[in-house]
Design an enzyme around this catalytic site. Structure first.
Site, mmCIF file in Angstrom:
data_model
loop_
_atom_site.group_PDB
_atom_site.id
_atom_site.type_symbol
_atom_site.label_atom_id
_atom_site.label_comp_id
_atom_site.label_asym_id
_atom_site.label_seq_id
_atom_site.Cartn_x
_atom_site.Cartn_y
_atom_site.Cartn_z
ATOM 1 N N ASP A 11 44.381 49.780 46.947
ATOM 2 C CA ASP A 11 44.336 50.930 47.863
ATOM 3 C C ASP A 11 42.959 51.603 47.842
ATOM 4 O O ASP A 11 42.614 52.343 48.761
ATOM 5 C CB ASP A 11 45.363 51.986 47.410
ATOM 6 C CG ASP A 11 46.567 52.060 48.321
ATOM 7 O OD1 ASP A 11 46.421 51.760 49.522
ATOM 8 O OD2 ASP A 11 47.645 52.436 47.833
ATOM 9 N N GLN A 61 53.024 53.732 47.079
ATOM 10 C CA GLN A 61 52.989 54.440 48.361
ATOM 11 C C GLN A 61 53.002 55.954 48.134
ATOM 12 O O GLN A 61 53.803 56.477 47.358
ATOM 13 C CB GLN A 61 54.200 54.010 49.222
ATOM 14 C CG GLN A 61 54.208 54.566 50.632
ATOM 15 C CD GLN A 61 53.058 54.055 51.510
ATOM 16 O OE1 GLN A 61 52.533 52.964 51.305
ATOM 17 N NE2 GLN A 61 52.656 54.845 52.479
ATOM 18 N N LYS A 82 53.661 46.732 55.578
ATOM 19 C CA LYS A 82 52.843 46.063 54.554
ATOM 20 C C LYS A 82 53.503 44.764 54.106
ATOM 21 O O LYS A 82 52.832 43.739 53.964
ATOM 22 C CB LYS A 82 52.589 47.022 53.378
ATOM 23 C CG LYS A 82 51.668 48.180 53.776
ATOM 24 C CD LYS A 82 51.557 49.297 52.753
ATOM 25 C CE LYS A 82 50.773 50.462 53.359
ATOM 26 N NZ LYS A 82 50.573 51.598 52.449
HETATM 27 N N1 GUN Z 1 50.235 56.977 52.355
HETATM 28 C C1 GUN Z 1 49.616 57.071 53.556
HETATM 29 N N2 GUN Z 1 48.659 56.129 53.660
HETATM 30 C C2 GUN Z 1 48.680 55.427 52.512
HETATM 31 C C3 GUN Z 1 47.935 54.311 52.033
HETATM 32 O O1 GUN Z 1 47.032 53.774 52.684
HETATM 33 N N3 GUN Z 1 48.265 53.870 50.791
HETATM 34 C C4 GUN Z 1 49.234 54.452 50.046
HETATM 35 N N4 GUN Z 1 49.469 53.971 48.823
HETATM 36 N N5 GUN Z 1 49.941 55.487 50.453
HETATM 37 C C5 GUN Z 1 49.671 55.961 51.692
#
Ligand code: GUN
Length: 292
Positions: free
Chosen positions: A120, A97, A53
């Site tokens: 998200d 996350q 990211k």
């Molecule tokens: N954990 C697995 N996929 C994601 C995601 O797309 N966003 C977040 N915040 N955590 C995750």
């Protein structure tokens, strides 16, 4: 043999488009977009996702604020940080996350994120808007899957889509997106899960089969209708002593078998994964444009 849907290339062109938009507005004096990326602890898969990211942010011209907290961070401390980020007018998007360590209540944390910064798309306000067709942040993996299909000329209208998996971050929101009265929706959707019984009964009827189970290679060739499009959302680590890191990544679909039956298929890695991150960039840029 199935045509491989190149998620890596599709995501790269989307990032390039976003980069051009950001560059144009920043050149004319706007501040850069800012995404706060909060990671608690050192779960290896989460560290790897978060690294991806930050890298995508750099490429697009988004400033990513790296907020890496100790695994022992308590819930109150995390909630305080989210509250600060909510009130900071210089932050366009907040990403916490998941999964969080077990001593932290994930629901309370997700609820604490301001819906205007929920890039998200996990907040109940964002998910509620999706369900009733109101504009809001769309969750990145489901929207990335739709974007991937649209950009690869796969029409959804009138198709029977079978989703295997009913998670809150993929299966359920994806079903809602595909049902939307929109050229990006208008599909007929079946959602299967661990209690559906004989999955083949449903999957073999699907023009588009989307596997979001989280188990390695459970979707086999016999479960696929000849000529169907197969989208594999799974990212599973399986032990592989021939690899330096000791594992390899496989999807929820038996890729080799499926290639002989499907018309088009996404690989793992290089299919849905890069699209998830590209849609996070898209949501962050959208949030930033609103601050004009
Ligand atoms: N954990 C697995 N996929 C994601 C995601 O797309 N966003 C977040 N915040 N955590 C995750």
């Amino acid at each position: 043999m199935a045509k491989i849907i190149d998620g890596k290339a599709t995501a790269a062109s989307l990032r390039e488009e976003l980069k051009m938009q950001v560059h144009r507005d920043v050149s004319s004096g706007m501040r850069s977009p800012v995404l706060a990326v909060v990671l608690v602890g050192n779960d290896p898969a989460s560290v790897s996702y978060v690294t991806g990211k930050h890298k995508a942010c750099d490429e697009v011209g988004i400033v990513s604020r790296d907020m890496h907290l100790e695994a022992s961070t308590d819930e109150a401390e995390l909630l305080r940080l989210v509250d600060e980020l909510n009130r900071d007018a210089g932050v366009d998007g907040i990403l916490v996350q998941l999964p969080l360590p077990p001593h932290i209540n994930e629901d309370r944390v997700v609820l604490s994120i301001a819906p205007e910064k929920d890039v998200d798309g996990f907040h109940p306000v964002s998910l509620g808007k999706l369900m009733i067709g109101m504009a809001g942040f769309l969750p990145c993996t489901p929207n990335g899957i739709v974007e991937l299909m649209v950009r690869n000329s796969i029409t959804l209208e009138g198709k029977h889509v079978c989703i295997v998996g009913r998670s809150n971050i993929v299966g359920k929101p994806l079903a809602n997106l595909l049902l939307a009265k929109s050229p990006r929706g208008n599909a007929t959707v079946t959602v299967c899960h661990s209690r559906s019984g004989d999955l083949s009964r449903y999957t073999r009827e699907a023009d588009i089969l989307i596997a979001a189970v989280g188990k390695p290679q459970v979707i086999t060739a016999e479960m696929i209708k000849p000529g169907a499009v197969v989208i594999d959302v799974g990212v599973n680590r399986v032990d592989d002593s021939s690899k330096k890191r000791g594992y390899r990544l496989v999807g929820d679909v038996d890729f080799e078998g499926a290639c002989a039956v499907a018309s088009m298929i996404t690989p793992v890695p290089g299919g849905v994964g890069p699209m998830t991150i590209a849609m996070l960039m898209h949501n962050t840029v959208t949030s930033w444009k609103r601050c004009r």
